[in-house]
Design an enzyme around this catalytic site. Structure first.
Site, mmCIF file in Angstrom:
data_model
loop_
_atom_site.group_PDB
_atom_site.id
_atom_site.type_symbol
_atom_site.label_atom_id
_atom_site.label_comp_id
_atom_site.label_asym_id
_atom_site.label_seq_id
_atom_site.Cartn_x
_atom_site.Cartn_y
_atom_site.Cartn_z
ATOM 1 N NE ARG A 1 -3.039 0.158 3.184
ATOM 2 C CZ ARG A 1 -2.403 0.325 4.343
ATOM 3 N NH1 ARG A 1 -1.792 1.459 4.612
ATOM 4 N NH2 ARG A 1 -2.399 -0.631 5.241
ATOM 5 C CE1 TYR B 1 -16.431 10.993 -15.870
ATOM 6 C CE2 TYR B 1 -16.037 10.925 -13.504
ATOM 7 C CZ TYR B 1 -16.323 10.281 -14.693
ATOM 8 O OH TYR B 1 -16.487 8.916 -14.703
ATOM 9 C CG ASP C 1 -10.056 15.803 -14.577
ATOM 10 O OD1 ASP C 1 -9.340 15.287 -15.458
ATOM 11 O OD2 ASP C 1 -10.993 15.207 -14.012
ATOM 12 C CE LYS D 1 -12.535 7.706 -18.239
ATOM 13 N NZ LYS D 1 -12.869 8.936 -17.570
HETATM 14 C C1 LIG Z 1 -13.387 9.265 -16.343
HETATM 15 C C2 LIG Z 1 -13.065 10.586 -15.744
HETATM 16 C C3 LIG Z 1 -12.844 10.714 -14.366
HETATM 17 C C4 LIG Z 1 -12.999 9.552 -13.409
HETATM 18 O O1 LIG Z 1 -12.069 8.569 -13.638
HETATM 19 P P1 LIG Z 1 -12.299 7.004 -13.298
HETATM 20 O O2 LIG Z 1 -11.021 6.400 -13.736
HETATM 21 O O3 LIG Z 1 -13.495 6.551 -14.083
HETATM 22 O O4 LIG Z 1 -12.553 6.902 -11.836
HETATM 23 C C5 LIG Z 1 -12.510 11.974 -13.887
HETATM 24 N N1 LIG Z 1 -12.409 13.043 -14.705
HETATM 25 C C6 LIG Z 1 -12.631 12.945 -16.029
HETATM 26 C C7 LIG Z 1 -12.509 14.169 -16.875
HETATM 27 C C8 LIG Z 1 -12.962 11.729 -16.594
HETATM 28 O O5 LIG Z 1 -13.199 11.643 -17.912
#
Ligand SMILES: *Cc1c(COP(=O)(O)O)cnc(C)c1O
Length: 384
Positions: free
Chosen positions: A48, A100, A172, A197
């Site tokens: 961890r 998001y 983000d 992503k």
């Molecule tokens: C998908 C996404 C998230 C969340 O990510 P996860 O890996 O699904 O938990 C946060 N911000 C944006 C812009 C995203 O596209």
């Protein structure tokens, strides 16, 4: 001469394995590390707290963002929850409106119970964000390009607002990726990624990351992550690292295909609007040219035929799969009203420009002609 992006993606944090010389960072599938004597470990104690596969990923992501420290998490939401451990009860956070759906859910349904307050303002007008600041504001949270409307937010302007108020700026950067945008260089304190992503890039692994420049901030985040435990397993860290090696070539092709798809759709009578920052008449185009190195692989469209036409299109494509997520090699089509933005109330969606006529495309790496043909056939099917 410092190495460039493509070189860093393949080599940063990825020295040959010290034990065996393995060229590719191994999957260290272990939870514990044998100590040489009581209190004498070799830098790793328990999974961890640390894992060498994860460390390699963290160093690579930090290098790609042009920053000192990376922290990998089990998902993008775990990374966002990790970043929010910087604020405490009584603190206030200003949030850019367009965000998001999962982040919105965390900020509206979970964190207020811990005494953190949130205010929302129009991200494309930094003066509105500035007005939303209060005496206790500790963080400004933005995304750019935004989801799903692909609006561009002025990161440098947000950084100067946050700095002048003694608050952190968190960005983000999932949609842009470090290949196209480096928020730290624009003044951000915390960069956030859903590595699920584009970084992972193959729709086969869930992950998240934070990247920071400041050592004290890194220590706080790392301590909180060890205390709360939202770390990725070694296989997942390895898959994200493998995906990241090809990020540059993938992003170039994602962008090329997205441009082709955006231009094709713009000429179609069934489409009322195409939102893509690469168009010179997109309201954020000039800003995107300043703060990004390209326009990304996402295209959002508005169907002239409203909800019925939008739903028909989503269900009629054959190469584009109807599904959540984005940034993988395969093209995805999504209906934000019911999918990515399902967590928002209808009036909250409308206020952000997300109507029932909006369809979001994550343009993949298939042949661009096949993608346009698929959309053409699906649009034609909708008219029969
Ligand atoms: C998908 C996404 C998230 C969340 O990510 P996860 O890996 O699904 O938990 C946060 N911000 C944006 C812009 C995203 O596209």
């Amino acid at each position: 001469m410092s190495p460039k992006f493509e070189t860093l993606a393949i080599h940063a944090g990825q020295e040959p394995d010290p034990a065996t010389g393995a060229t590719v960072v191994p999957v260290y599938q272990t939870t514990t590390y044998t100590q040489d004597a009581v209190g004498a470990d070799r830098g790793f104690v328990y999974a961890r707290t640390g894992n060498p596969t994860r460390t390699a990923l963290e160093q690579c992501l930090a290098a790609l963002e042009g920053a000192r420290f990376g922290l990998a998490y089990a998902s993008g939401m775990a990374a966002i929850a990790g970043a929010m451990q910087l604020v405490r009860a009584g603190d206030h956070v200003v949030v850019a409106d367009d965000l998001y759906g999962g982040t919105w859910r965390l900020f509206t349904r979970i964190l207020p119970a811990y005494g953190v307050r949130f205010s929302y303002a129009d991200a494309t007008r930094p003066e509105q964000l500035a007005k939303a600041f209060e005496a206790t504001t500790r963080m400004l949270w933005i995304e750019s390009p935004t989801n799903p409307m692909l609006r561009i937010v002025d990161i440098a302007a947000c950084a100067s607002i946050a700095r002048s108020r003694g608050a952190w700026l968190a960005v983000d950067n999932t949609f842009a990726t470090p290949y196209l945008q480096n928020p730290i260089a624009l003044g951000a304190d915390v960069v956030v990624h859903s590595t699920t992503k584009y970084l992972g890039g193959h729709s086969d692994v869930l992950g998240g990351a934070l990247v920071v420049e400041d050592e004290e901030l890194h220590e706080r985040l790392r301590f909180a992550r060890t205390a709360t435990g939202g770390v990725p397993g070694p296989w997942d860290a390895w898959l994200v690292l493998r995906g990241t090696k090809t990020l540059a070539v993938r992003m170039r092709q994602h962008q090329h295909n997205a441009a082709r798809v955006a231009e094709f759709l713009r000429g179609r009578p069934e489409i009322a609007a195409v939102h893509w920052p690469g168009f010179p008449d997109h309201p954020g185009h000039a800003l995107a040219q300043r703060q990004m190195r390209g326009f990304g692989g996402m295209v959002t469209i508005e169907l002239a035929g409203g909800e019925a036409a939008a739903r028909r299109l989503c269900e009629a494509t054959r190469v584009f799969s109807l599904g959540e997520s984005l940034g993988g090699v395969e093209s995805l089509i999504g209906y934000p009203w019911k999918m990515s933005h399902a967590a928002f109330e209808p009036d909250e969606k409308r206020r952000r420009g997300v109507s029932e006529a909006i369809v979001r495309l994550s343009v993949g790496l298939e042949d661009a002609d096949d993608l346009c043909d698929d959309l053409a056939a699906a649009l034609a099917a909708g008219h029969r």
